[in-house]
Design an enzyme around this catalytic site. Structure first.
Site, PDB file in Angstrom:
ATOM      1  N   ARG A 312       0.686  -1.356  -0.146  1.00 20.76           N
ATOM      2  CA  ARG A 312       0.448   0.209   0.441  1.00 20.76           C
ATOM      3  C   ARG A 312       0.883   1.309  -0.351  1.00 20.76           C
ATOM      4  NH1 ARG A 312      -3.498   1.263   3.316  1.00 20.76           N
ATOM      5  NH2 ARG A 312      -4.545   2.023   1.612  1.00 20.76           N
ATOM      6  N   CYS A 345      14.803  -4.783  -3.608  1.00 15.99           N
ATOM      7  CA  CYS A 345      15.683  -4.051  -4.562  1.00 15.99           C
ATOM      8  C   CYS A 345      15.246  -3.167  -5.402  1.00 15.99           C
ATOM      9  CB  CYS A 345      15.829  -5.168  -5.337  1.00 15.99           C
ATOM     10  SG  CYS A 345      17.994  -4.719  -6.494  1.00 15.99           S
TER      11      CYS A 345
HETATM   12  N1  LLP Z   1     -17.231  -4.510  -3.483  1.00  7.83           N
HETATM   13  C1  LLP Z   1     -16.742  -3.512  -4.795  1.00  7.83           C
HETATM   14  C2  LLP Z   1     -17.193  -4.216  -5.414  1.00  7.83           C
HETATM   15  C3  LLP Z   1     -15.332  -3.914  -4.261  1.00  7.83           C
HETATM   16  O1  LLP Z   1     -14.388  -3.213  -5.922  1.00  7.83           O
HETATM   17  C4  LLP Z   1     -14.498  -2.962  -3.091  1.00  7.83           C
HETATM   18  C5  LLP Z   1     -12.891  -3.026  -3.460  1.00  7.83           C
HETATM   19  C6  LLP Z   1     -15.622  -3.306  -2.506  1.00  7.83           C
HETATM   20  C7  LLP Z   1     -16.724  -4.011  -2.713  1.00  7.83           C
HETATM   21  C8  LLP Z   1     -14.529  -3.455  -0.366  1.00  7.83           C
HETATM   22  O2  LLP Z   1     -14.290  -2.345  -0.647  1.00  7.83           O
HETATM   23  P1  LLP Z   1     -13.341  -1.379   1.172  1.00  7.83           P
HETATM   24  O3  LLP Z   1     -14.896  -1.505   2.303  1.00  7.83           O
HETATM   25  O4  LLP Z   1     -12.432  -2.636   1.014  1.00  7.83           O
HETATM   26  O5  LLP Z   1     -12.851   0.193   0.713  1.00  7.83           O
HETATM   27  N2  LLP Z   1      -6.645  -1.972  -2.037  1.00  7.83           N
HETATM   28  C9  LLP Z   1      -6.793  -0.854  -1.580  1.00  7.83           C
HETATM   29  C10 LLP Z   1      -7.952  -0.952  -2.167  1.00  7.83           C
HETATM   30  C11 LLP Z   1      -9.097  -1.432  -3.356  1.00  7.83           C
HETATM   31  C12 LLP Z   1     -10.570  -1.638  -3.150  1.00  7.83           C
HETATM   32  C13 LLP Z   1     -11.573  -2.349  -4.364  1.00  7.83           C
HETATM   33  N3  LLP Z   1     -12.186  -2.920  -4.509  1.00  7.83           N
HETATM   34  C14 LLP Z   1      -6.110  -0.005  -1.243  1.00  7.83           C
HETATM   35  O6  LLP Z   1      -5.821  -0.960  -0.520  1.00  7.83           O
HETATM   36  O7  LLP Z   1      -6.713   0.955   0.052  1.00  7.83           O
END
Ligand code: LLP
Length: 417
Positions: A312, A345
């Site tokens: 992240r 790296c």
């Molecule tokens: N529903 C759908 C269709 C999604 O695409 C996502 C997240 C969620 C629910 C859940 O979202 P949350 O409640 O966790 O915000 N890797 C990134 C976050 C990417 C989220 C992608 N989709 C990070 O580390 O901030």
């Protein structure tokens, strides 16, 4: 308990052992999860909408450790899945087809069949995907992901609605959608949206929900309306950042839903899809300091926390609070700006830049807070490094391994050697 400058110490995060002892027992780097916090967050999310049928779908892309999934199920959560792999692990955790909502993006016919054979509801993310589904499952049921035209998120890479995004079917395409539904005799049972990830104010979510319910009233057969996830957590908790006002969000959302339900005329199951909110704060990533150096006036703290373990900060410039533990206790050394880096790296392998932290020494333990969501799930074997182990601190303070560390054999498994 005596108050210290350590958040994890003050909330007794690590249970019966301290981070030093946990690393001695399980190795480093190490993901540590608190069962208590994970259960609390599940409970909070289960209460988001009051007075109408509602379930929270845990979005398992945030963290799909099998033990955590079983706990989420015990807490009454349903789940969303993004891929056949996520469906399979949910089945292993005991979720039924009815409890799984497949919300994929740009999938093949085979992947759609995978869900259809299991009678799992699929959400289609484009008119093309509706066409594909209609062709292979004439007369079947589906949901569609709508782009409500409002986006939100902590970084442009995680805003998933609004004008510039690959996600969802635009509100202006509903006539074409209807034509496809008629052409293939498809039953539109659900609509879902997800505006983006990590909002700290209720406003954008409520606004998107309002738009969404307006749109929903155009469809007469809906059984499910899913408002999506994105609920933020305070990543700056050491500076006293406020939490998202979930109570206010809950009251306002429940009111909106109540008004809609009174008009709509048939019973609908409402859903939200939280990932981060459920999993982030239950996780701390531990690593070790191996080397210190001064370079061009900056103090570098060299650790085993490369971006293969937590992507992240490098991917989104994300902030994670950091604590330094010395000899098994929160460090009381003088605080100075330090740049905490990993062992990969690449010069971008930086966990925290010029961060004011107690001066670190070789052998100290680094505790990275709020690492439970999109931590392990986005980790990799880059540089042929082994992905960390994961442990659970049970509610009684005892610790146990819930995923073993990769081994070197794991790295060779896919080759003919
Ligand atoms: N529903 C759908 C269709 C999604 O695409 C996502 C997240 C969620 C629910 C859940 O979202 P949350 O409640 O966790 O915000 N890797 C990134 C976050 C990417 C989220 C992608 N989709 C990070 O580390 O901030």
């Amino acid at each position: 308990m005596m108050k210290t400058n350590s958040y994890t110490h003050d909330i007794d995060f690590f249970g019966n052992l301290n981070p030093q002892e946990l690393v001695e027992k399980y190795g480093s780097p190490l993901y540590v999860y608190s069962e208590k916090i994970f259960r609390e967050r599940c409970k909070e999310m289960q209460q988001l909408i009051q007075g109408k049928p509602f379930t929270s779908n845990y979005s398992i892309k945030a963290n799909s450790n099998l033990t955590l999934l079983k706990i989420a199920r015990e807490e009454g959560m349903y789940a969303d899945a993004m891929s056949p792999g996520e469906i399979l692990i949910l089945e292993k955790a005991g979720f039924s087809s009815e409890q799984i909502f497949f919300v994929p993006n740009n999938v093949s016919e085979d992947e759609m069949r995978f869900a259809i054979e299991r009678d799992i509801l699929i959400s289609c993310d484009s008119l093309d995907q509706v066409e594909t589904l209609g062709r292979i499952n004439h007369g079947g049921r589906l949901a569609v992901r709508i782009n409500p035209g409002v986006g939100a998120g902590h970084h442009e890479k995680v805003v998933t609605a609004g004008k510039k995004t690959k996600f969802g079917i635009g509100m202006d395409k509903t006539d074409e959608l209807q034509k496809l539904l008629d052409k293939y005799d498809l039953h539109l049972e659900g609509i879902n949206q997800h505006i983006g990830s990590l909002f700290m104010e209720p406003g954008p979510y409520l606004e998107a929900a309002r738009h969404f319910l307006n749109l929903a009233s155009r469809f007469k057969e809906l059984k499910l309306i899913d408002f999506g996830g994105g609920f933020g957590i305070p990543y700056h908790k050491l500076e006293g950042q406020e939490r998202l006002d979930l109570k206010k969000l809950s009251v306002d959302l429940s009111n909106l839903v109540g008004e809609f339900a009174a008009e709509y005329g048939r019973e609908v199951l409402f859903k939200a899809e939280p990932g981060r909110y459920v999993a982030a704060e239950c996780g701390v990533l531990l690593g070790q300091v191996h080397a210190l150096k001064e370079n061009g006036g900056a103090e570098y703290v060299g650790t085993d926390l490369g971006f293969n373990t937590l992507a992240r900060p490098v991917m989104y410039d994300s902030w994670h609070d950091i604590e330094i533990w010395h000899d098994g206790k929160p460090s009381t050394a003088e605080s100075v700006p330090q740049t905490v880096v990993g062992n990969i790296c690449e010069s971008g392998d930086i966990l925290a830049k010029d961060r004011v932290l107690p001066r670190a020494y070789a052998g100290d333990i680094i505790a990275v807070l709020d690492a439970g969501a999109y931590g392990y799930s986005m980790s990799s074997n880059y540089n042929n490094r082994l992905r960390p182990a994961e442990i659970l601190i049970a509610s009684d303070g005892t610790d146990r391994l819930i995923r073993r560390r990769d081994t070197y054999e794991d790295l060779f498994r896919q080759f003919d050697v």
